[in-house]
Every structure is written in C-alpha cells, then in structure tokens.
Scaffold this motif. Structure first.
Motif: not given
Length: 553
Positions: A166-177, A14-16, A193-203
């Motif tokens: 500064p780089a923006p302060a954001i909160t990513v929801d890895p399973g949804r975003d 669960d990481l960006p 368009g194929v929706m690949l989440t941060h979680r699916s790619i990182a995992t």
C-alpha cells in the motif's frame, strides 16, 4: 501606499501538493494528462493518479520515510511528474536539480539539502554517480540512486510502479511541511534551498485562477524545465490541476518545438525570452502551421517590448502575456490574463488575489511610494516562502519582521494596477531565464592559481541577453588568456553559468569593507555601450575580450 490585489482574497489551501494538483484526476479519467511530444506516448489522468500511488508505495517499500529529502535530477519526461508527486505522496520533500548541473554542483545540492535519495535518468547516471562519490568519500555511502528508465544495479520507475504494497499512510502539515526545495540565489549570494510548503504552493495555484487558469482539455507545450519553479508551477502543477493536457519536450529545439505545436495542435505556449526571440526572428518558423496557438505567456526574465510585439505579430496574436514572480514566492505574484482585452504594453500584469505590494524608495527615504514611482518591490502574501533551508540569517535579510519579502527588483505600478519591472537591485544575473550568482563564479575563478582576484557582473550582448562577464586580475607573472579563463570556468559549472566575456584589470574595485563595487563596473559598461569615453580605473592592457562563445544548451 500599500497596493492590494483588485481581486477578492482566496482561502488558504491546506492540501498536500499531490492532492491539490491531482484531486480531480478521477473526474478527468481517460483524458490525456501527459503526451510525449517526441514519441506521442500518452498518459491519462487515471493512469497518472494510479501511478503516483504506486510510485509512493514503491518508494516507501525502498525505505523512503516521511521527512526524507529526495533529489530529482532529470530533464522533462512524462515520468517526471510520476516521480515528483510519488515522492511527495510518500511524505518526502523533493529538491529539484538543474538538468545542466555538473557533478560538483549536484554533490553540493545533495549535501546542503541532506538528500538521502537521488532519482535520475540513464544519460545523467555518470554525473549522478560522480556526485555521489564526491559526497560519500572513500568507503562512504551516499544517497541511493533510482534510474527512471532503468540501469543495472538500480531501481527503475517500472520497479516502483510494480510495488504491491500500500501507499504509506502519512499526515502532512501543509503549513509546515516542505513540499519542494528548489535552489535559488535569491537576491544575492550562493544558491540556497527555498522552503516552499504544501500550503504556499497549493494556495498560489488558487491565487492564479483569477488571472490565469488553463481550460479543461487545453493543450499546453512544456519545454521549459520542470526543475525550475516556473516550469514546475506553470507546466505541471497548474495545467494538471485544471484538467489540461501537457505536451512534454525534453529540451528546446526550434524545429522540434514548432513541429510539436503543429502536430499536437498546441493552444498555449509558456516560454522564456530566448524562445520568444526565436519565434519572432528565425526563418524556420514560417515552415510550420502554428495557427492553433491561442496565447503565449513569457516570464523568467525581462522581455523587450519590441521583441514581444514582433513575436505576437508573427504568431497572429493580439499581444504576448507576461508574468512576474520568483522562486521565493511559490512563484507567482503578477500575470497578464489571456482574457485581458487591453493589457498595458510591456507590463508583467496585475496582482493575484491575497497579495500585497509596496514600492520602497531605493535610498530608504520612503517605504511606500505611490503609482508611477520606481523603487524596490516588497511582496506579502500566503505564497511567501517559509525561508531558506538552514540559513536563518539569509532568511531574515530577505523577509522582514512584518512578513514583507524584499525582492531586490525595481519597478513601478501604473494607475491601472499593472506592474512594470525596470531594473534590479540584486546582483543576480539572469542568463536566458537561468539564475547565475556572481559570487559562485567568483569563487570558481579564484580557484585558478593564476588568478589573484575577480569580479563578475551581467552585461548585455548584441541580442540584449544578459551574460556573465568576468573582470580578472592576473597573479604576478601570470600569462593567462581570456580563452583559458573561459575554458576553466566552463569545466566547472553548468553551461548557462559560463563566463561569456573576460576583461583583465589591474584591480577589482572594492569598498573599505572589502565588498566588490559591482555598480562601478556596471556603470563603466553602460558608458561604453553609450559610446562614452571613461577612465578605466580598473582597466588592464588587454581590454575586453570574448570568452569561449558557446551557447547554453
């Protein structure tokens, strides 16, 4: 039965994506992360990580907000990962665009994805501007265009890197975003368009570790396009995550490819079948010292076993490696490990951890065939896409209620757990690793005033490459030639989508419901290839004639 990976499950990551890939950049420090294979320019891990933060700050300062879609339309460059990870770090979703896209195709993807920003390079700027004009219409405003290498009136990569905020302060929801929105034709139909989440790619990157993980400092040659999920995963995400050095080439030219391997002492080659073919057969290869190569991984399309053996023999390797996956699977499910002492010849490998596979009978009689039995492959695991963007019905047609993704590919699993791909249920054509949707080409063909009906299938040329062939019904009184049909399509699609052969027919075979019966056309082509004499139910007086024989580039 349900086949399960022999390897222990891996925890969900669960990481960006930018953190999953560049989280260890500080440890790698001044080690080369990227090398321009043409100029020799080098970007260290420290510089890459700092640059991603600056690009994120620059994009945020320009107005990019979390949830925006940023289109990335560029060939492979050492600036590509800065733009890609900088955009995700700014909270945006990146839709990667084929560098061969026409203005019409680019405009279609920008429209469908809702992209508010378009990042490109100066050679592509005319196409980008035309696409924006098509999208905006008279007096309208389309996406803002950023030109990485600079152009008057546009922000550049240097401008973004010069941002002082500064780089923006954001909160990513890895399973949804959604991190990446590549476009794929899936099992059938037009690109989606194929929706690949941060979680699916990182995992999926973590899943691959059990079978394929580049070593720290290993030199990997990146010539496959980063816009394609295969190139993005295997030539950016995974090697940069592991501390390898990615040697970047903008396009495939055999002599440049071999020269770069020799000069940079490249150890790992990740290619598609056309490159394997060139390495196996072209005489120019003998002029270069390729002894540094330790393994070659080939995927994106089926590879002929004899060709694989010939390529391995020429490179002095014990065997070539293959892998399997698809955009909708983030993308990997199977791979042959470089450390496997005895992989099954012709196999695409064993299943990565946390993955399940079913083989379903093609007639629907049995959803759980056992070893050796051929059927459609169904995959379940954390790498399965979230769905097709804005297309819930298309998503439901591919992912069932139990989470199994129906790949449309036909294969079997042997007793040792190696997967073999033997055919495709789906109608998608794979030309040299690129996806070509018959429905898209049929729509283009039907736009011609002298074409009454058309169907497109994939046929094999003399080299065994699957190519689009059009069956065309002329309008009454029409005198259209095969060459004119080929030229008409070529003006409207990317080079790899060109129709390579044309046959004029009296009628396109269809079901009572109006669906094109492509299997009838494929069966006829197979009979021709086998030398059989068949009654041409849909044949016309002109027979099969070649379209413009221009290779994709």
């Amino acid at each position: 039965m349900v086949f399960r990976s022999e390897f222990p499950d891996v925890p969900v990551v669960d990481l960006p994506i930018h953190d999953a890939v560049l989280g260890d950049a500080a440890r790698y420090g001044e080690r080369p992360a990227l090398v321009d294979g043409v100029t020799g320019e080098c970007v260290s891990y420290a510089r890459l990580a700092a640059g991603v933060e600056r690009v994120a700050a620059g994009l945020a300062g320009a107005g990019v907000r979390q949830g925006d879609v940023v289109a990335l339309f560029s060939p492979n460059t050492i600036g590509y990962p800065l733009a890609f990870y900088g955009a995700t770090r700014a909270g945006a979703t990146v839709t990667t665009v084929s560098s061969l896209a026409t203005a019409t195709e680019l405009a279609g993807q920008l429209r469908d994805s809702g992209a508010r920003w378009l990042i490109t390079v100066s050679p592509f700027l005319p196409t980008a501007r035309k696409a924006v004009d098509l999208l905006a219409g008279p007096g309208g405003a389309g996406p803002e265009v950023v030109v990485l290498d600079g152009a008057e009136g546009h922000r550049s990569l240097a401008d973004l890197l010069a941002a002082t905020g500064p780089a923006p302060a954001i909160t990513v929801d890895p399973g949804r975003d959604v991190a990446v929105l590549p476009y794929s034709s899936g099992t059938t139909g037009l690109p989606k368009g194929v929706m690949l989440t941060h979680r699916s790619i990182a995992t999926n990157l973590a899943q691959c570790d059990a079978l394929y993980r580049p070593a720290e400092g290993e030199r990997v040659l990146a010539v496959l396009p980063f816009f394609h999920i295969y190139g993005l995963a295997a030539l950016l995400n995974q090697p940069l995550r592991c501390g390898a050095t990615v040697v970047v080439l903008p396009r495939f030219d055999l002599e440049q490819f071999c020269r770069t391997v020799e000069e940079q002492r490249v150890q790992a080659l990740v290619v598609a079948p056309p490159i394997a073919l060139a390495l196996a057969k072209h005489p120019a290869v003998d002029r270069f010292d390729l002894s540094s190569v330790e393994y070659l991984l080939c995927a994106a399309a089926p590879l002929d076993p004899d060709l694989a053996e010939a390529c391995a023999r020429r490179l002095g390797l014990p065997h070539l490696l293959q892998g399997y996956g698809m955009t909708e699977l983030s993308p990997v499910t199977h791979v042959v490990s470089p450390h496997d002492p005895a992989p099954a010849p012709g196999s695409v490998g064993r299943m990565v951890p946390s993955t399940e596979l079913r083989v379903a009978a093609l007639d629907g009689s049995d959803p759980d065939l056992g070893p050796g039995a051929q059927g459609e492959l169904l995959i379940r695991g954390p790498q399965v896409m979230r769905g097709y963007f804005g297309r819930p019905s298309d998503t439901a047609a591919v992912i069932d209620a139990e989470g199994w993704l129906h790949t449309g590919d036909v294969g079997y699993v042997d007793e040792r757990g190696y997967l073999f791909i033997v055919d495709r249920v789906k109608e998608l054509i794979k030309y040299k690793g690129y996806q070509v949707a018959p429905a898209e080409l049929e729509a283009v063909l039907l736009g011609h005033p002298q074409i009454a009906d058309a169907a497109v299938i994939g046929v094999r040329d003399a080299d065994g490459t699957e190519c689009p062939k059009a069956f065309v019904v002329r309008a009454p009184g029409g005198v259209l030639s095969a060459e004119e049909v080929g030229a008409y399509v070529a003006e409207r699609v990317a080079p790899y989508k060109k129709v390579r052969a044309v046959e004029f027919v009296e009628a396109v075979p269809k079901s009572p419901a109006g669906k094109i019966l492509r299997r009838e056309l494929r069966d006829r082509e197979a009979a021709r290839a086998a030398g059989a004499v068949v009654a041409p139910r849909t044949g016309g007086p002109d027979g099969a004639r070649p379209a413009a024989p221009e290779a994709a580039h």
